[in-house]
Design a protein around this motif. Structure first.
Motif, PDB file in Angstrom:
ATOM      1  N   UNK A 176      -8.595 -24.799  36.177  1.00 18.20           N
ATOM      2  CA  UNK A 176      -8.393 -23.460  35.525  1.00 18.20           C
ATOM      3  C   UNK A 176      -7.096 -22.731  36.104  1.00 18.20           C
ATOM      4  N   UNK A 177      -6.910 -23.055  37.373  1.00 18.33           N
ATOM      5  CA  UNK A 177      -5.758 -22.516  38.207  1.00 18.33           C
ATOM      6  C   UNK A 177      -4.409 -23.009  37.529  1.00 18.33           C
ATOM      7  N   UNK A 178      -4.294 -24.395  37.246  1.00 18.71           N
ATOM      8  CA  UNK A 178      -3.243 -25.037  36.941  1.00 18.71           C
ATOM      9  C   UNK A 178      -2.696 -25.154  35.358  1.00 18.71           C
ATOM     10  N   UNK A 179      -3.566 -24.478  34.487  1.00 18.94           N
ATOM     11  CA  UNK A 179      -3.471 -24.340  33.171  1.00 18.94           C
ATOM     12  C   UNK A 179      -3.493 -22.817  32.712  1.00 18.94           C
ATOM     13  N   UNK A 180      -2.897 -22.725  31.539  1.00 22.27           N
ATOM     14  CA  UNK A 180      -2.883 -21.248  30.938  1.00 22.27           C
ATOM     15  C   UNK A 180      -2.891 -21.462  29.461  1.00 22.27           C
ATOM     16  N   UNK A 181      -2.860 -20.068  28.988  1.00 18.24           N
ATOM     17  CA  UNK A 181      -2.932 -20.002  27.386  1.00 18.24           C
ATOM     18  C   UNK A 181      -4.210 -20.870  26.576  1.00 18.24           C
ATOM     19  N   UNK A 182      -5.290 -20.214  26.884  1.00 16.73           N
ATOM     20  CA  UNK A 182      -6.343 -21.061  26.511  1.00 16.73           C
ATOM     21  C   UNK A 182      -6.989 -20.670  25.019  1.00 16.73           C
ATOM     22  N   UNK A 183      -7.407 -21.590  24.670  1.00 19.93           N
ATOM     23  CA  UNK A 183      -7.974 -21.600  23.141  1.00 19.93           C
ATOM     24  C   UNK A 183      -9.677 -21.905  23.519  1.00 19.93           C
ATOM     25  N   UNK A 184     -10.622 -21.047  23.318  1.00 16.23           N
ATOM     26  CA  UNK A 184     -11.897 -21.526  23.693  1.00 16.23           C
ATOM     27  C   UNK A 184     -12.646 -21.679  22.387  1.00 16.23           C
ATOM     28  N   UNK A 185     -13.126 -22.834  22.213  1.00 16.33           N
ATOM     29  CA  UNK A 185     -13.741 -23.089  20.779  1.00 16.33           C
ATOM     30  C   UNK A 185     -15.298 -23.181  21.119  1.00 16.33           C
ATOM     31  N   UNK A 186     -15.985 -22.496  20.158  1.00  9.41           N
ATOM     32  CA  UNK A 186     -17.440 -22.562  19.942  1.00  9.41           C
ATOM     33  C   UNK A 186     -18.055 -23.271  18.939  1.00  9.41           C
ATOM     34  N   UNK A 187     -19.312 -23.790  18.872  1.00 11.02           N
ATOM     35  CA  UNK A 187     -19.594 -24.368  17.805  1.00 11.02           C
ATOM     36  C   UNK A 187     -20.012 -23.795  16.450  1.00 11.02           C
ATOM     37  N   UNK A 188     -20.000 -24.464  15.316  1.00 10.14           N
ATOM     38  CA  UNK A 188     -20.237 -23.797  13.989  1.00 10.14           C
ATOM     39  C   UNK A 188     -21.798 -23.010  14.047  1.00 10.14           C
ATOM     40  N   UNK A 189     -22.018 -22.264  13.265  1.00 15.44           N
ATOM     41  CA  UNK A 189     -23.309 -21.826  13.188  1.00 15.44           C
ATOM     42  C   UNK A 189     -23.709 -21.221  14.711  1.00 15.44           C
ATOM     43  N   UNK A 190     -22.828 -20.448  15.090  1.00 14.24           N
ATOM     44  CA  UNK A 190     -23.035 -20.155  16.735  1.00 14.24           C
ATOM     45  C   UNK A 190     -24.127 -19.509  17.126  1.00 14.24           C
ATOM     46  N   UNK A 191     -24.561 -20.045  18.198  1.00 15.40           N
ATOM     47  CA  UNK A 191     -25.671 -19.402  18.995  1.00 15.40           C
ATOM     48  C   UNK A 191     -25.147 -18.583  20.184  1.00 15.40           C
ATOM     49  N   UNK A 192     -26.200 -17.954  20.913  1.00 14.44           N
ATOM     50  CA  UNK A 192     -26.296 -17.307  22.243  1.00 14.44           C
ATOM     51  C   UNK A 192     -25.221 -17.866  23.073  1.00 14.44           C
ATOM     52  N   UNK A 193     -25.677 -19.264  23.267  1.00 10.49           N
ATOM     53  CA  UNK A 193     -25.288 -20.099  24.274  1.00 10.49           C
ATOM     54  C   UNK A 193     -23.772 -20.310  24.128  1.00 10.49           C
TER      55      UNK A 193
END
Ligand SMILES: [Mn+2]
Length: 317
Positions: free
Chosen positions: A10-27
């Motif tokens: 996390x320290x060494x990277x930047x510009x993050x795209x965070x993907x979540x799963x389809x039919x999303x849930x609380x987790x």
């Protein structure tokens, strides 16, 4: 990858795209927004996306969230066991995911780096333990997201996947200003009028077989239309048949297409749901499994009843 290396990542990277799963849930959403918040607090740029529009039901998880402008450099998947679960909008990231943080034993190891704890009750619990072990402070909002992930994936700390660690994490998260009772009420008690209508229709037509040891409910396309409910409101119905006293196998039949039905099977300790669904080419877990059966509703029901009869005989042996 160990937590120490994850911190370095996390320290060494930047510009993050965070993907979540389809039919999303609380987790998936809780994990996604907690991680996004922490990365932004570290001075990084990050956004969270989902195949669907962000569901209103989970709006408290993205309270105060805004989309940042940047060129994507690092793609992270949270709570996603298989790239197929990205959904059509983000299928373009298949084979291009840099990091996956997950808790599914079935994870297909698709990401370049994987942080997997198959014993964890939720992906949010993996993140909680990561933040804690590395001395990364979290905000009230991030605590709210992590708590929601753990609470929803454990069915409010009721499912068999609930562990001492899940309870201990929840206890720590409750010390933040998260209003956990409101979260649980929203996640587990509150239903829309349309949803209640769906349940009413299904329960009023619930069928019982084999001395009430098997219960079955059906949801046809026509019922879905009549209820006026959104597609997401048909989730979680499968737990209804097994709530009846004495029932050891609860079956939910949901119409997919004209002559295609999706079966959701829930069982008590006396039966194996996974073995049952394997007979129809499906599978899943020991207490919760699914499969697809073709035919008219009547034909499907007859096939299912015959299979239940067989399974009950087998379990009696
Ligand atoms: Mn999960």
């Amino acid at each position: 990858m160990e937590f120490k290396e994850l911190k370095k990542f996390f320290e060494e990277h930047d510009n993050y795209l965070i993907l979540t799963h389809k039919s999303p849930d609380g987790d998936t959403l809780g994990s996604g927004f907690a991680l996004c918040g922490v990365l932004r607090d570290m001075g990084k740029k990050a956004n969270v996306v989902n195949n669907e529009n962000l569901p209103v039901r989970y709006n408290f998880l993205y309270d105060g969230y805004y989309v940042q402008e940047f060129e994507i450099e690092t793609v992270v998947a949270v709570d996603i066991a298989d790239e197929k679960l990205l959904g059509s909008r983000f299928a373009k990231y298949e084979g291009k995911i840099d990091l996956c943080i997950d808790h599914h034993i079935s994870n297909t190891h698709y990401a370049k780096e994987l942080v997997l704890d198959a014993k964890a009750s939720a992906a949010a619990l993996v993140l909680f333990e990561f933040f804690k072990s590395q001395g990364i402070a979290i905000s009230d909002q991030q605590a709210r997201c992590l708590y929601t992930g753990i609470a929803t994936d454990t069915g409010c700390f009721k499912y068999e996947n609930t562990t001492p660690k899940a309870h201990m994490a929840a206890a720590e998260l409750m010390q933040y200003n998260i209003n956990f009772s409101q979260i649980n009420r929203k996640m587990f008690d509150i239903k829309s009028k349309q949803r209640l209508k769906v349940e009413e229709m299904m329960i009023s037509e619930m069928e019982y077989y084999f001395d009430d040891r098997c219960s079955m409910i059906c949801l046809t396309s026509q019922m879905m239309q009549e209820s006026g409910a959104e597609p997401a409101e048909f989730d979680g119905l499968a737990s209804i048949p097994l709530t009846v006293e004495g029932v050891v196998i609860g079956i939910t039949i949901k119409q997919r297409h004209e002559n295609v039905f999706k079966l959701s099977v829930r069982t008590t300790e006396e039966m194996d749901a996974s073995t049952f669904c394997c007979k129809f080419g499906g599978g899943g877990h020991i207490r919760a499994a699914g499969c697809e059966i073709e035919g008219t509703l009547e034909e499907v029901k007859q096939k299912v009843i015959a299979a239940v009869s067989e399974a009950l005989e087998e379990s009696a042996r």
